[in-house]
Motif scaffolding. Sequence first.
Motif, short mmCIF file in Angstrom:
data_model
loop_
_atom_site.label_atom_id
_atom_site.label_comp_id
_atom_site.label_asym_id
_atom_site.label_seq_id
_atom_site.Cartn_x
_atom_site.Cartn_y
_atom_site.Cartn_z
N ALA A 226 0.82 -1.34 0.03
CA ALA A 226 0.05 -0.08 -0.14
C ALA A 226 0.88 1.22 -0.06
O ALA A 226 0.57 2.18 -0.61
N LEU A 229 2.39 1.76 -3.45
CA LEU A 229 1.51 2.12 -4.44
C LEU A 229 1.22 3.53 -4.38
O LEU A 229 0.79 4.19 -5.40
N LYS A 230 1.08 3.99 -3.03
CA LYS A 230 0.95 5.56 -2.90
C LYS A 230 1.80 6.52 -3.68
O LYS A 230 1.69 7.65 -3.68
N ALA A 251 -4.44 -4.16 -1.66
CA ALA A 251 -3.76 -2.79 -1.58
C ALA A 251 -4.11 -2.25 -2.88
O ALA A 251 -4.57 -1.00 -3.35
N ARG A 254 -7.68 -1.54 -3.64
CA ARG A 254 -8.18 -0.07 -3.25
C ARG A 254 -7.47 1.03 -3.83
O ARG A 254 -8.21 1.98 -4.14
N ALA A 255 -6.41 0.84 -4.26
CA ALA A 255 -5.73 2.01 -5.11
C ALA A 255 -6.33 2.19 -6.31
O ALA A 255 -6.49 3.46 -6.71
N GLU A 260 -6.09 6.13 -7.31
CA GLU A 260 -4.64 6.56 -6.93
C GLU A 260 -3.74 6.32 -8.18
O GLU A 260 -2.56 6.64 -8.31
#
Length: 328
Positions: A226, A229-230, A251, A254-255, A260
Amino acid sequence: MPSKRLSVVVTRRLPETVETRMKELFDVELRDDDRPWSREELAAAMQRADVLVPTITDRIDQALLAGAGERLKLIANYGAGIDHIDVATARQRGILVTNTPGVVTEDTADMTIALMLAVIRRIPEGLAVMQAGEWQGWAPTAFLGGRVGGKRLGILGMGRIGQAVARRARAFGMQIHYHNRHRLRPEIEEALEATYWESLDQMLSRMDVISVNCPHTPATFHLINARRLKLMKPSAIIVNTSRGEVIDENALTRALRAGEIAGAGLDVFEQRSSINPRLRELPNVVLLPHMGSATREGRIEMGEKVIINIKTFADSHRPPDLVLPSML
């Protein structure tokens, strides 16, 4: 080994030419169907075989190896990846492990580029509209994707496949960057026009496309998590044709849902064939059923390597594709 023909058990259906050759050389037990074996069936096979020929669908862990028969002396894996086999425990029990490296390099690199193009140019979305008979004709702003040429490609894992991806990407006009455990020799870097990043974090934050081409090891499990990925740009995409466990799939989901990152192309998954249903629903994700090495030529060459490894072992020589714990 005794002069009698080795007892070889194959866990899945293989190309017909490979099975026929095995039948000529060994006392081989072939499959009539192609379903993955249960743990119990695999354990029974390991009791009666001199040589086991498994695939990635067969998880051979410490417990299974502990129950292996005294006859089992070679696990000749059909495939290059061996993260599903406890190689260290096998060696402790006097069981050699071989694999089939190098055979699927070009095929997997082809699929990596195909996934990049599919995601960046939104090919599956266009295909779905055409198949549904919903296309109303050309429009200036319909299905706008991105231009591949000029984009920065960050390759995670610059082994055989990573380098093959780099060669193809250069032909598309992409700029090649990479992160690897060890930096490539200068002449290879120069030939690929590749820029090395010692810091994975720094590379991730600057790339337009990330291609995962490293093996799954304890060190690479959830390497793309996560936090990392951010770091990626919202316009970036990620492609994985290596091993699903390298990316934290929850993760990633979610991204993608949060916008994102812009998209993903996946040929492998963290839970093998069990895929996060939320991931399947996303229009900016291209999912394939582990097709990276699925060419007739590649599958036959894999089988030929398996046969060479078994035959060399039967002749009391070191198999050419012997896997050692130190290699992992």
